[in-house]
Structure formats: structure tokens, C-alpha cells
Design an enzyme around this catalytic site. Structure first.
Site, PDB file in Angstrom:
ATOM      1  N   HIS A 177     -10.739   2.490   1.358  1.00 36.13           N
ATOM      2  CA  HIS A 177     -11.353   2.961   0.108  1.00 36.13           C
ATOM      3  C   HIS A 177     -12.541   3.855   0.489  1.00 36.13           C
ATOM      4  CE1 HIS A 177     -13.769   2.515  -3.612  1.00 36.13           C
ATOM      5  NE2 HIS A 177     -12.654   2.134  -4.203  1.00 36.13           N
TER       6      HIS A 177
ATOM      7  N   ASP B  16     -13.817  -5.492   4.478  1.00 32.94           N
ATOM      8  CA  ASP B  16     -13.923  -5.136   3.072  1.00 32.94           C
ATOM      9  C   ASP B  16     -12.973  -6.063   2.314  1.00 32.94           C
ATOM     10  OD1 ASP B  16     -13.404  -4.153   0.571  1.00 32.94           O
ATOM     11  OD2 ASP B  16     -13.232  -2.053   1.170  1.00 32.94           O
TER      12      ASP B  16
ATOM     13  N   GLN C 216     -10.399  -6.502  -2.253  1.00 34.35           N
ATOM     14  CA  GLN C 216      -9.077  -6.791  -2.826  1.00 34.35           C
ATOM     15  C   GLN C 216      -8.474  -8.087  -2.305  1.00 34.35           C
ATOM     16  OE1 GLN C 216      -7.793  -5.198  -5.302  1.00 34.35           O
ATOM     17  NE2 GLN C 216      -9.100  -3.380  -5.324  1.00 34.35           N
TER      18      GLN C 216
ATOM     19  N   LYS D 134     -14.070  -7.989  -9.518  1.00 33.85           N
ATOM     20  CA  LYS D 134     -12.630  -8.035  -9.210  1.00 33.85           C
ATOM     21  C   LYS D 134     -12.127  -9.477  -9.160  1.00 33.85           C
ATOM     22  CE  LYS D 134     -12.762  -3.698  -6.651  1.00 33.85           C
ATOM     23  NZ  LYS D 134     -12.162  -2.728  -7.579  1.00 33.85           N
TER      24      LYS D 134
ATOM     25  N   CYS E 140      -9.454   6.225  -5.154  1.00 33.60           N
ATOM     26  CA  CYS E 140     -10.592   6.292  -4.219  1.00 33.60           C
ATOM     27  C   CYS E 140     -10.133   6.155  -2.775  1.00 33.60           C
ATOM     28  CB  CYS E 140     -11.648   5.233  -4.528  1.00 33.60           C
ATOM     29  SG  CYS E 140     -12.495   5.523  -6.062  1.00 33.60           S
TER      30      CYS E 140
HETATM   31  N1  PLP Z   1     -12.980  -1.542  -1.273  1.00 31.35           N
HETATM   32  C1  PLP Z   1     -11.795  -1.671  -1.879  1.00 31.35           C
HETATM   33  C2  PLP Z   1     -10.578  -1.973  -1.054  1.00 31.35           C
HETATM   34  C3  PLP Z   1     -11.693  -1.513  -3.261  1.00 31.35           C
HETATM   35  O1  PLP Z   1     -10.519  -1.635  -3.862  1.00 31.35           O
HETATM   36  C4  PLP Z   1     -12.870  -1.221  -3.994  1.00 31.35           C
HETATM   37  C5  PLP Z   1     -12.804  -0.982  -5.442  1.00 31.35           C
HETATM   38  O2  PLP Z   1     -11.780  -0.676  -5.985  1.00 31.35           O
HETATM   39  C6  PLP Z   1     -14.081  -1.119  -3.317  1.00 31.35           C
HETATM   40  C7  PLP Z   1     -14.095  -1.279  -1.952  1.00 31.35           C
HETATM   41  C8  PLP Z   1     -15.346  -0.814  -4.019  1.00 31.35           C
HETATM   42  O3  PLP Z   1     -15.686  -1.861  -4.868  1.00 31.35           O
HETATM   43  P1  PLP Z   1     -16.907  -1.718  -5.887  1.00 31.35           P
HETATM   44  O4  PLP Z   1     -16.674  -0.450  -6.644  1.00 31.35           O
HETATM   45  O5  PLP Z   1     -16.802  -2.933  -6.736  1.00 31.35           O
HETATM   46  O6  PLP Z   1     -18.144  -1.684  -5.081  1.00 31.35           O
END
Ligand code: PLP
Length: 403
Positions: free
Chosen positions: A122, A199, A202, A225, A361
Site C-alpha cells: 500500500h 503492515d 488487512q 478496519k 492505493c
Molecule cells: N496498509 C494496507 C495494506 C491498507 O490496506 C491500508 C488501508 O487501506 C493502509 C495500510 C493504510 O491504512 P490507514 O489509511 O487506516 O492508515
């Protein structure tokens, strides 16, 4: 024993109609809906005990502080952290990764050092490292994908050298819905004495996470999430790293003493929690995790996997269907022939079905796959097989219109 019907009743938003059709919410990888107990927890703070935390001797402040710190314990237990002070509250995964990039990066890394990320990250696990690259001159190394769209572990093994200082990878891909072999990734890094940031945006909603068992050095997650409100998240970090890292933000609460000549910093976790924390969000996050516990994360995962498998089976029957990767989690990404993902998304929206379309993203992954974007359906505890059937019918309709 809960049924999906019981679970659905706890989510007031799901009862509504969109464009005259019952809402079918399949955009859970972007954010989940909130159960009534989480909504009530927020309301309860503001109607009964709202006061700034940590600094007050008065009753309300003490009640609020206790509720916030009890939520920290809930998070600690939820992800299997050894110690409460290894749980840092942030605004979400994005801020957690930025914290590590800035604070770990500026404490331990120098020009020429390397950070390994992967081709399926992401943007929030790419851009913070690029900003660090701009600031101190680190290099980024990228783990490529195999033809089946999984991480190429052989290439990963080869990328280590004496300049490698950190690995930062997603536990579960938000685009492909695949779970990376995270334990193996960590073990390989540790065999080179390199720490790993996971990270977990998900994975936390769908997999039992145990940071101690994984031996993760850092783990980032987003509350929204996993049925909690927006604007609250977590960074787990091993004590030995957090102790050694310089603070991220400066301000109130993160200090022991401030003089114009010199400031000394507070103990963990407060060293990384400058300013008034989002205690309401933290308390609601604790409530959301308690809610997940009340159902059971394994049960939620099994339900979501079954929905994903069923969705994949049904999608595969549609002509010119391209499913990306081999989803084993709670999300599936696809394209149909030349139909633009946004066209499919718009038709589905008119039928009350919420899916996400676009690059999710993850533009480098889209470039890697040679596509502009995908349609992504993603599932949560409250989704049903009937909703998958409605999705498939909706897609068939879109195919008729655009195919
Ligand atoms: N990493 C992953 C794999 C994601 O799917 C997301 C959000 O969709 C993020 C990071 C970023 O999360 P946040 O926008 O809640 O900080």
C-alpha cells in the site's frame, strides 16, 4: 453461538436501502461498519465521563484514564504483545509506519543503508520510506512477485546484504487478498539480524495475530478496519527498539521535564504519544476488539474465507473474468475483459452494492500487473452468501451493458 443474522442486527447502518435497494456493503477492506456497542461506547464517553486523560486528579479524568488504559490492555492481549507499554496509540497504520520510518530511520539508519519492501505494498508502506530516502539517503529494495502474484521468497533471500537494516511488508495484501508467509519472511530477516515491520492493516480484522509468536519487531494496525472508529490505530514495537528510538512528535505528555536548555522524555508508551490522545477512539477501539473476541476471530475468519471462496467460484463462471492472485483471505480483486472497473462499480452502486474500484492505493502493483485498477469485493463478519449472489447478478448485469 452467533448467526450472521444476529451479527447483522448489531450494525444499524446495514439495515438501510441505497438507491431503493438493500445495502450490500462489500468495501470492508477500505473500512468496516461499526457495531452498536462501539457507537454506544463513543456516546457514553461524551455523555458520562469525558475529561482529558492522565493529567487530572479529578474523578472524570481518572475514569477516562482508566478506560483508556484498560483499552491498551485489550489491544495488548488481542495481538499477543508481551507488555502493555509496547502498545503505542496512533491515528492508524499510516501514522504507525511513518513513526517507524522517522523514528527508527533517524535513530539507526544512515545514507546507503537499505530497507526492503515488496511490490504489493500500500502507498502507506512506500511513501514514508521514500521520504526517509529523501531525508537521509537510504535505498529501497523491492521484493518482486512470482507469476502467481505471491511474494518471490527466493528473490527476497537474495536481496539481503550488509547494508540491509529493515524489512517492512504487508501481512495481507489489500488488493490481492493474499496472506504473505509472514513468519518465514520474519525468520529470514532475523537470520540476517534485520528487524521486521509488519503492515497489519488487512490482517488484524481477519487473522489471529500473535506478535510474540511471529517475533515481529513492529506491527501496525488501523482501528477502523476492525470495527472501531476512524482516526485510531496502533503501533506495536518491541521494547528494545522503542526504548532506543528517538521520539516522533514532540509536545505534552511525551516528556518528563522540559527546560529551554534540555528536555527529558517520558517512559514508554507515552514517549510516542505526544499531545492529548484520541482517548474516545482508544476506548471505542477496545470495545470493538472485545466485540471481535465475543464472536471469535477464528470464527470470523472461517466465515469470511468461505465467502471469498464462494465469490471466487462464482466469479470464475463469468466470461473473460480475470482474478488477480489466489485470494485466501477476505478480499478478491478482478477485471472483466476491457470493461473499466469504474463502470462496473457504478452499475453495482445503482443496485445498492458497495465495492471499491481503482488502484487501491497500490499504484506500483497496478503497474506491475499492467492494469489501471481492479474491482475489489471485500468481506466482513456480517456479510452473507446471499450478498455474494446479489454481487454476481449485478456484475452479470454490468457485463451485459458494457461487455
Ligand atoms: N496498509 C494496507 C495494506 C491498507 O490496506 C491500508 C488501508 O487501506 C493502509 C495500510 C493504510 O491504512 P490507514 O489509511 O487506516 O492508515
Amino acid at each position: 453461538m452467533f448467526t450472521t443474522d444476529d451479527i447483522r442486527k448489531e450494525f444499524p447502518i446495514l439495515a438501510q436501502q441505497v438507491h431503493g435497494k438493500p445495502l450490500v456493503y462489500l468495501d470492508n477492506a477500505a473500512t468496516t461498519q461499526k457495531p452498536q456497542c462501539v457507537i454506544d461506547a463513543i456516546s457514553e464517553v461524551y455523555t458520562t465521563y469525558n475529561a482529558n486523560v492522565h493529567r487530572g486528579v479529578h474523578h472524570l479524568s481518572q475514569v477516562a484514564t482508566e478506560a483508556m488504559e484498560s483499552a491498551r490492555t485489550t489491544v495488548q492481549q488481542f495481538i499477543g504483545a508481551e507488555q502493555r507499554h509496547e502498545i503505542i496509540f496512533t491515528r492508524g497504520t499510516t501514522e504507525s509506519i511513518n513513526l517507524v520510518a522517522s523514528s527508527f530511520g533517524e535513530t539507526f539508519l544512515k545514507s546507503g543503508d537499505e530497507v526492503i519492501i515488496s511490490a504489493l505494498e500500500h502507498h502507506s508502506n512506500i511513501v514514508p520510506w521514500q521520504l526517509l530516502r529523501d531525508r537521509i539517503g537510504i535505498e529501497l529494495r523491492i521484493i518482486p512477485l512470482t507469476e502467481e502474484c505471491s511474494l518471490d521468497l527466493e528473490a527476497y533471500r537474495r536481496v539481503f546484504n550488509e547494508r540491509t537494516k529493515l524489512v517492512s511488508v504487508a501481512h495481507v495484501s489489500n488488493v490481492l487478498g493474499i496472506t504473505n508467509p509472514i513468519k518465514e519472511i520474519i525468520d529470514i530477516a532475523h537470520s540476517h539480524d534485520v528487524p521486521v515491520l509488519i503492515d497489519g492493516a488487512q490482517s488484524t480484522p481477519h487473522i489471529k495475530v500473535d506478535v510474540k509468536e511471529l517475533d515481529a519487531d513492529f506491527f501496525a494496525l488501523s482501528g477502523h478496519k476492525v470495527y472501531a472508529p476512524t482516526g485510531i490505530g496502533v503501533l506495536y514495537g518491541k521494547e528494545k527498539w522503542l526504548e532506543a528510538m528517538r521520539p516522533y512528535h514532540g509536545g505534552g505528555e511525551m516528556i518528563k521535564s522540559v527546560r529551554f536548555e534540555k528536555t527529558t522524555y517520558n517512559e514508554l508508551p507515552y514517549k510516542f504519544e505526544a499531545g492529548t490522545p484520541d482517548y474516545t477512539g482508544i476506548i471505542a477501539l477496545g470495545k470493538a476488539l472485545e466485540w471481535v473476541n465475543s464472536i471469535g476471530i477464528e470464527k470470523i475468519a472461517a466465515h469470511e474465507h468461505a465467502l471469498t471462496r464462494y465469490a471466487v467460484e462464482q466469479l470464475q463462471r463469468i466470461e473473460k473474468m480475470r482474478i488477480f492472485g489466489n485470494p485466501d483471505g477476505a478480499a478478491v480483486s478482478f477485471l472483466i475483459g476491457d470493461i473499466h472497473p469504474a463502470d462496473i462499480g457504478t452499475i453495482l452502486d445503482h443496485l445498492g452494492i458497495a465495492v471499491r474500484t481503482g488502484h487501491h492505493c497500490a499504484q506500483p502493483l497496478m503497474d506491475y500487473l499492467g492494469i489501471p485498477g481492479t474491482v475489489r469485493a471485500s468481506f466482513a463478519a456480517y456479510n452473507t452468501k446471499e450478498e455474494v449472489d446479489i454481487l454476481i447478478k449485478g456484475i452479470q448485469r454490468a457485463v451485459k451493458m458494457f461487455g
